[in-house]
Scaffold this motif. Structure first.
Motif, mmCIF file in Angstrom:
data_model
loop_
_atom_site.group_PDB
_atom_site.id
_atom_site.type_symbol
_atom_site.label_atom_id
_atom_site.label_comp_id
_atom_site.label_asym_id
_atom_site.label_seq_id
_atom_site.Cartn_x
_atom_site.Cartn_y
_atom_site.Cartn_z
ATOM 1 N N HIS A 362 18.811 -3.459 -0.748
ATOM 2 C CA HIS A 362 18.547 -4.811 -0.257
ATOM 3 C C HIS A 362 17.070 -5.127 -0.440
ATOM 4 O O HIS A 362 16.204 -4.267 -0.254
ATOM 5 N N MET A 363 16.788 -6.368 -0.791
ATOM 6 C CA MET A 363 15.427 -6.798 -1.043
ATOM 7 C C MET A 363 14.704 -7.092 0.267
ATOM 8 O O MET A 363 15.334 -7.376 1.292
ATOM 9 N N PRO A 364 13.380 -7.048 0.256
ATOM 10 C CA PRO A 364 12.627 -7.395 1.467
ATOM 11 C C PRO A 364 12.753 -8.890 1.767
ATOM 12 O O PRO A 364 13.027 -9.695 0.871
ATOM 13 N N THR A 365 12.551 -9.249 3.016
ATOM 14 C CA THR A 365 12.611 -10.656 3.402
ATOM 15 C C THR A 365 11.238 -11.302 3.416
ATOM 16 O O THR A 365 11.124 -12.522 3.590
ATOM 17 N N CYS A 366 10.197 -10.502 3.224
ATOM 18 C CA CYS A 366 8.825 -11.017 3.231
ATOM 19 C C CYS A 366 8.040 -10.309 2.127
ATOM 20 O O CYS A 366 8.084 -9.080 2.040
ATOM 21 N N PRO A 367 7.328 -11.042 1.266
ATOM 22 C CA PRO A 367 6.550 -10.393 0.208
ATOM 23 C C PRO A 367 5.455 -9.497 0.795
ATOM 24 O O PRO A 367 4.817 -9.844 1.784
ATOM 25 N N ILE A 368 5.228 -8.363 0.172
ATOM 26 C CA ILE A 368 4.249 -7.415 0.672
ATOM 27 C C ILE A 368 2.850 -8.011 0.699
ATOM 28 O O ILE A 368 2.059 -7.738 1.614
ATOM 29 N N GLN A 369 2.527 -8.886 -0.260
ATOM 30 C CA GLN A 369 1.168 -9.441 -0.283
ATOM 31 C C GLN A 369 0.902 -10.337 0.926
ATOM 32 O O GLN A 369 -0.246 -10.441 1.393
ATOM 33 N N ASP A 370 1.954 -10.972 1.470
ATOM 34 C CA ASP A 370 1.761 -11.808 2.654
ATOM 35 C C ASP A 370 1.376 -10.953 3.862
ATOM 36 O O ASP A 370 0.521 -11.330 4.669
ATOM 37 N N VAL A 371 2.030 -9.808 4.002
ATOM 38 C CA VAL A 371 1.737 -8.908 5.115
ATOM 39 C C VAL A 371 0.310 -8.360 5.002
ATOM 40 O O VAL A 371 -0.398 -8.194 6.005
ATOM 41 N N LEU A 372 -0.114 -8.107 3.773
ATOM 42 C CA LEU A 372 -1.446 -7.538 3.546
ATOM 43 C C LEU A 372 -2.538 -8.605 3.536
ATOM 44 O O LEU A 372 -3.730 -8.271 3.485
ATOM 45 N N GLY A 373 -2.138 -9.880 3.539
ATOM 46 C CA GLY A 373 -3.125 -10.956 3.497
ATOM 47 C C GLY A 373 -3.799 -11.088 2.155
ATOM 48 O O GLY A 373 -4.974 -11.473 2.076
ATOM 49 N N LEU A 374 -3.061 -10.789 1.064
ATOM 50 C CA LEU A 374 -3.617 -10.839 -0.282
ATOM 51 C C LEU A 374 -2.890 -11.873 -1.125
ATOM 52 O O LEU A 374 -1.692 -12.112 -0.930
ATOM 53 N N PRO A 375 -3.566 -12.489 -2.109
ATOM 54 C CA PRO A 375 -2.869 -13.347 -3.066
ATOM 55 C C PRO A 375 -1.870 -12.540 -3.880
ATOM 56 O O PRO A 375 -2.014 -11.324 -4.040
ATOM 57 N N GLN A 376 -0.866 -13.215 -4.432
ATOM 58 C CA GLN A 376 0.191 -12.523 -5.169
ATOM 59 C C GLN A 376 -0.352 -11.761 -6.372
ATOM 60 O O GLN A 376 0.116 -10.668 -6.692
ATOM 61 N N LEU A 377 -1.335 -12.309 -7.067
ATOM 62 C CA LEU A 377 -1.863 -11.684 -8.279
ATOM 63 C C LEU A 377 -3.181 -10.961 -8.028
ATOM 64 O O LEU A 377 -3.988 -10.784 -8.930
ATOM 65 N N TRP A 378 -3.384 -10.561 -6.779
ATOM 66 C CA TRP A 378 -4.611 -9.831 -6.450
ATOM 67 C C TRP A 378 -4.573 -8.411 -7.022
ATOM 68 O O TRP A 378 -3.493 -7.797 -7.051
ATOM 69 N N PRO A 379 -5.704 -7.888 -7.495
ATOM 70 C CA PRO A 379 -7.010 -8.524 -7.651
ATOM 71 C C PRO A 379 -6.985 -9.566 -8.782
ATOM 72 O O PRO A 379 -6.322 -9.355 -9.814
ATOM 73 N N VAL A 380 -7.708 -10.654 -8.590
ATOM 74 C CA VAL A 380 -7.724 -11.745 -9.556
ATOM 75 C C VAL A 380 -8.652 -11.380 -10.722
ATOM 76 O O VAL A 380 -9.746 -10.858 -10.508
ATOM 77 N N GLY A 381 -8.194 -11.675 -11.938
ATOM 78 C CA GLY A 381 -9.014 -11.422 -13.120
ATOM 79 C C GLY A 381 -8.654 -10.135 -13.823
ATOM 80 O O GLY A 381 -7.664 -9.471 -13.501
ATOM 81 N N ASP A 382 -9.475 -9.778 -14.786
ATOM 82 C CA ASP A 382 -9.245 -8.582 -15.591
ATOM 83 C C ASP A 382 -10.128 -7.441 -15.101
ATOM 84 O O ASP A 382 -11.305 -7.633 -14.786
ATOM 85 N N ALA A 383 -9.548 -6.258 -15.089
ATOM 86 C CA ALA A 383 -10.326 -5.085 -14.682
ATOM 87 C C ALA A 383 -11.427 -4.758 -15.672
ATOM 88 O O ALA A 383 -12.545 -4.390 -15.295
ATOM 89 N N PHE A 384 -11.114 -4.899 -16.951
ATOM 90 C CA PHE A 384 -12.091 -4.596 -18.005
ATOM 91 C C PHE A 384 -12.076 -5.717 -19.028
ATOM 92 O O PHE A 384 -11.481 -5.583 -20.100
ATOM 93 N N PRO A 385 -12.695 -6.857 -18.698
ATOM 94 C CA PRO A 385 -12.662 -8.019 -19.616
ATOM 95 C C PRO A 385 -13.400 -7.734 -20.917
ATOM 96 O O PRO A 385 -14.258 -6.877 -20.975
#
Length: 385
Positions: A362-385
């Motif tokens: 069964h899938m979670p009812t709440c996205p993990i990033q919401d619980v952690l207080g992070l944006p969905q695509l966090w960290p934003v940007g490229d690690a090694f641009p």
């Protein structure tokens, strides 16, 4: 005080082979990594004051990458629990063995214990790998027009001269024309090859042309292809060993007990966890319709006296690290032993449960990033641009 001090960082190069993990997190420059350090500092500040010095020491440990990542795993778990509305006591005395589990958790009138363990895949034969300082020496050879691949044929008993190796590689690479090599490859001519032998060492190198738009970068790393490696352990054994190690550590707790396994693997598979906990799936064919069953080699079905019933569930996250915290959902695997206390489930956890030899998910009812207080695509940007 914080884990990482705010300062001007200028070295944005990827992690070096001989570089400790803690030193890499402290050294690496760029907005991506600033976000990582800021969140680690923030989560660290949410720990009780008495727990912060020990956690900071582990995060900055230059002698053990395992210590660094196990500390990050515990920091993530603590933040996930408090972000889910739980009250968390760290290393609180509970159980009958006199040992203190990582987290005593209270939520909505229910108490349960969470014990963390970090489990990483291991190389089968480190003897096949050249020393990290030598890898770094090869990687730092000026190679603006080519990638290098290398193979190890023999290893000496002492470290070879890095200077002579680097000088030989640099002279060889400077004699090559990348456009001519590309043209030769189109005529099925093998890639240029360089052999190096000294003091019992024997290595060979191939030069792979960089695409025209990727050339002339003086800071470019030289190595593009590493030798293939094999692994000592399989995923199911690694997870099973981790749960066994923690499962009986605290005796009778009188409440649900969850072992949280940080599952670091090159190719993590849910089937490995399923096999470790519930036993390998088999198909029995007698007469008529085939029947699906389980071998008695899983954590919860390998004994007949409920010896493993103390563990109510196993929580897993594949490759938990700062760059996956907001992406990889935790999975709670329910105990199949009827003697276990029922495991609580938090909204951000997916679940897996054995039902008639099959695993229901069964899938979670709440996205993990919401619980952690992070944006969905966090960290934003490229690690090694």
């Amino acid at each position: 005080m914080a884990v990482y001090v705010s300062r001007n960082r200028t070295d944005a190069s990827p992690k070096r082979a001989a570089e400790p993990d803690s030193e890499f997190f402290e050294r690496i420059a760029g907005p991506f990594w600033d976000q990582v350090r800021d969140v680690i500092n923030d989560w660290w500040s949410h720990l009780p004051a008495q727990s912060r010095p020990g956690m900071r020491s582990r995060l900055l440990d230059r002698n053990s990458g395992t210590n660094v990542f196990s500390a990050l795993w515990e920091l993530y778990l603590h933040e996930m629990l408090i972000g889910s509305g739980c009250k968390v006591a760290i290393e609180h005395s509970v159980g009958t063995t006199g040992k203190n589990p990582d987290f005593l958790v209270s939520r909505e009138g229910e108490r349960f214990v969470v014990e963390a363990i970090w489990s990483a895949q291991r190389l089968a034969d480190m003897g096949e790998q050249i020393p990290p300082p030598l890898i770094d020496a090869i990687d730092n050879v000026p190679s603006p027009n080519f990638f290098l691949s290398y193979s190890v044929h023999a290893m000496g008993s002492a470290a070879p001269s890095q200077k002579r190796l680097k000088n030989g590689l640099a002279q060889w690479l400077s004699s090559l024309d990348p456009d001519q090599v590309i043209a030769d490859c189109e005529r099925k001519v093998p890639l240029p090859r360089h052999s190096w032998q000294e003091a019992g060492w024997s290595l060979s190198f191939e030069a792979i042309p960089r695409s025209p738009g990727k050339r002339d970068d003086p800071a470019a790393r030289a190595i593009g292809v590493y030798p293939s490696i094999s692994w000592l352990d399989v995923g199911s054994d690694r997870v099973l060993d981790a749960v066994k190690k923690k499962g009986s550590r605290y005796g009778d707790l009188g409440m649900p007990f969850i072992v949280a396994v940080g599952h670091a693997a090159f190719f993590p598979e849910n089937r490995d966890v399923e096999t470790a906990l519930y036993g390998a799936s088999v198909e029995y064919v007698h007469t008529g319709t085939p029947v699906i069953g389980r071998l008695s080699n899983g954590y919860w079905n390998s004994t007949y006296d409920h010896a493993h019933g103390k563990v109510s569930g196993v929580l897993t996250v594949d490759n938990p690290a700062p760059w996956t915290w907001a992406k990889n959902s935790p999975v709670l695997w329910y105990s199949s032993d009827p003697a276990s206390f029922p495991a609580p489930v938090l909204p951000s956890w997916a679940t897996a449960q054995l039902a008639d030899a099959q695993v229901e998910r069964h899938m979670p009812t709440c996205p993990i990033q919401d619980v952690l207080g992070l944006p969905q695509l966090w960290p934003v940007g490229d690690a090694f641009p």
